[in-house]
Design an enzyme around this catalytic site. Sequence first.
Site, PDB file in Angstrom:
ATOM      1  N   ASP A 128      38.802  53.188  60.058  1.00  0.00           N
ATOM      2  CA  ASP A 128      38.838  52.095  59.095  1.00  0.00           C
ATOM      3  C   ASP A 128      40.159  51.331  59.260  1.00  0.00           C
ATOM      4  O   ASP A 128      41.222  51.953  59.354  1.00  0.00           O
ATOM      5  CB  ASP A 128      38.713  52.647  57.672  1.00  0.00           C
ATOM      6  CG  ASP A 128      38.755  51.548  56.627  1.00  0.00           C
ATOM      7  OD1 ASP A 128      37.717  50.902  56.417  1.00  0.00           O
ATOM      8  OD2 ASP A 128      39.835  51.347  56.022  1.00  0.00           O
ATOM      9  N   ASN A 136      43.360  39.148  55.034  1.00  0.00           N
ATOM     10  CA  ASN A 136      42.452  38.076  54.611  1.00  0.00           C
ATOM     11  C   ASN A 136      43.087  37.190  53.543  1.00  0.00           C
ATOM     12  O   ASN A 136      42.962  35.954  53.592  1.00  0.00           O
ATOM     13  CB  ASN A 136      41.144  38.665  54.080  1.00  0.00           C
ATOM     14  CG  ASN A 136      40.271  39.247  55.173  1.00  0.00           C
ATOM     15  OD1 ASN A 136      40.306  38.796  56.316  1.00  0.00           O
ATOM     16  ND2 ASN A 136      39.494  40.260  54.837  1.00  0.00           N
ATOM     17  N   ASP A 145      39.049  38.340  61.053  1.00  0.00           N
ATOM     18  CA  ASP A 145      38.103  38.492  62.162  1.00  0.00           C
ATOM     19  C   ASP A 145      38.838  38.828  63.460  1.00  0.00           C
ATOM     20  O   ASP A 145      38.380  39.658  64.254  1.00  0.00           O
ATOM     21  CB  ASP A 145      37.289  37.217  62.353  1.00  0.00           C
ATOM     22  CG  ASP A 145      36.264  37.009  61.249  1.00  0.00           C
ATOM     23  OD1 ASP A 145      36.011  37.967  60.484  1.00  0.00           O
ATOM     24  OD2 ASP A 145      35.707  35.896  61.160  1.00  0.00           O
ATOM     25  N   ASP A 171      35.265  46.364  58.252  1.00  0.00           N
ATOM     26  CA  ASP A 171      36.389  46.763  59.093  1.00  0.00           C
ATOM     27  C   ASP A 171      36.294  48.233  59.497  1.00  0.00           C
ATOM     28  O   ASP A 171      37.306  48.892  59.746  1.00  0.00           O
ATOM     29  CB  ASP A 171      37.713  46.513  58.366  1.00  0.00           C
ATOM     30  CG  ASP A 171      37.766  47.213  57.008  1.00  0.00           C
ATOM     31  OD1 ASP A 171      36.755  47.826  56.608  1.00  0.00           O
ATOM     32  OD2 ASP A 171      38.822  47.145  56.337  1.00  0.00           O
TER      33      ASP A 171
END
Length: 246
Positions: A128, A136, A145, A171
């Site tokens: 993860d 973000n 991304d 993710d």
Amino acid sequence: MKVQRPSGGGSPVSSVGRVSAAPTVKPAQPVDAAGGISAPKDVTTVIGIPEAEFTPKVRAAIERLMEEVQLVRQELDQAKKRVDYLEKLADQDVLTPVLNRRAFVRELGRMMAYSERYEVPGSVIYADVNGMKQINDNLGHQAGDEAIKQVASILLNNVRSSDIVGRLGGDEFGIILLQASPEVALEKAQLLAQKVASQPFDYEGQSVSVSISYGEHSFQGGDADEALKAADLAMYEQKKAKKLPE
């Protein structure tokens, strides 16, 4: 097994749809000394036409038929390539060159069945990306991304060709290691985490560091979904123990 698919942004260019040139049809055989037309032995043998009846009209009809058969073969070959391409596309993650979750779980099930049948150990790693919310929020979702692409690329480039990498959603990533004991899997997970942390990526002139948390579950048979849950739980415990950001 690496996935290169394709593991990009747009649809990859492929050779699907290209038609190779049809083979040249042999010209009619010359008239023999008796005044008849000598047909190719392989054709007359296959279709059962006596050589004496192999007239110019029959020859022309057969040549047309052979051309049509060749075209049908080419169309079938193109269709097969198209199906293969679409199957690969259906297995590929939309953002990264790795398997999507559906394909990953399918391959994990196959690997687990293989490990049970041949009594070889296997492991699955659940990884993860840490701090995705901050990336973000601070830099935008496009930067997020790019972080995911960066992690996928590092994972692919640091596993064996027999290993399988997939994006499980958001993710989160999975890595299947066949013939890997718990000790080997843990060592590999630690190596992958170090590789990710040591390779920041550039986003609009800014160096962005990324790290991952991981959990490992070893198997020799069993259920794919249960194996993933166990690896996910181990990852969550590591993240919680180190108080890492989501």
